[in-house]
Write an enzyme that holds these catalytic residues in place. Sequence first.
Site, mmCIF file in Angstrom:
data_model
loop_
_atom_site.group_PDB
_atom_site.id
_atom_site.type_symbol
_atom_site.label_atom_id
_atom_site.label_comp_id
_atom_site.label_asym_id
_atom_site.label_seq_id
_atom_site.Cartn_x
_atom_site.Cartn_y
_atom_site.Cartn_z
ATOM 1 N N LYS A 251 1.709 -6.796 -3.185
ATOM 2 C CA LYS A 251 2.727 -5.792 -3.528
ATOM 3 C C LYS A 251 4.121 -6.301 -3.175
ATOM 4 O O LYS A 251 5.071 -6.153 -3.942
ATOM 5 C CB LYS A 251 2.459 -4.482 -2.784
ATOM 6 C CG LYS A 251 1.313 -3.668 -3.338
ATOM 7 C CD LYS A 251 1.118 -2.408 -2.523
ATOM 8 C CE LYS A 251 -0.033 -1.600 -3.078
ATOM 9 N NZ LYS A 251 0.225 -1.154 -4.472
ATOM 10 N N GLU B 207 0.537 -2.986 9.643
ATOM 11 C CA GLU B 207 1.883 -2.872 10.200
ATOM 12 C C GLU B 207 2.797 -3.868 9.492
ATOM 13 O O GLU B 207 2.484 -5.051 9.402
ATOM 14 C CB GLU B 207 1.890 -3.157 11.705
ATOM 15 C CG GLU B 207 3.285 -2.947 12.302
ATOM 16 C CD GLU B 207 3.388 -3.404 13.754
ATOM 17 O OE1 GLU B 207 3.671 -2.558 14.613
ATOM 18 O OE2 GLU B 207 3.198 -4.610 14.009
#
Length: 213
Positions: free
Chosen positions: A31, A150
């Site tokens: 992404k 994260e």
Amino acid sequence: MEELNGGYETVDSWKTIMFLYNAALKEVGTKLEILNDEFQYVHQYNPIEHIKTRIKTAESIVHKLRRYGHESSIENMVKYVNDIAGVRLICSFTSDIYRLAEMIGKQSDLKVISIKDYIKSPKESGYKSYHMLVAVPIFLSDSVVDTKVEIQIRTIAMDFWASLEHKIYYKFEGHAPTHISKELKECAEMISALDEKMLSLNNEILGFTQDVQ
């Protein structure tokens, strides 16, 4: 902070859980590369200098659970250790950090769980970075599991300081002498001033380029 339980009731082995975190890391990494490519296509500028990814080792996960006072179990690692899968985005300027954070937050299939802005509110040590905890759906053959990743976003200068600080504190096992901690904080302030100066120079150059056109 919101807890994620979707699909984890079917996870009963170390291999399965690490497969999920590795899959989530690939999903998020792809992404981010697409976002960077799109930004280059539209604005002729890459906000991401480079991307680092990592999965915490079993030893590191167990150490963190013990530090938090929890027993070592799959349930506890999923619930209490949020940085098992980690992505670090390195940018040139602080403005890129917030631009990227906004772009990531708009991804419809990523769920932002929490944000910690250590740039506006640095840690006592002087540490600066922008942390996003996100959940990405991993589609398995018989279930969908929301898996935490994260994302840390920081400038090249911030990353340089954080890497050295980590090495120094690792050497002293988290208990560095007072004078070393003080000098590290002074270095963090210098790094911050450098980031501000470089951003100012970049804005001036961009303004000059637009005037010429």
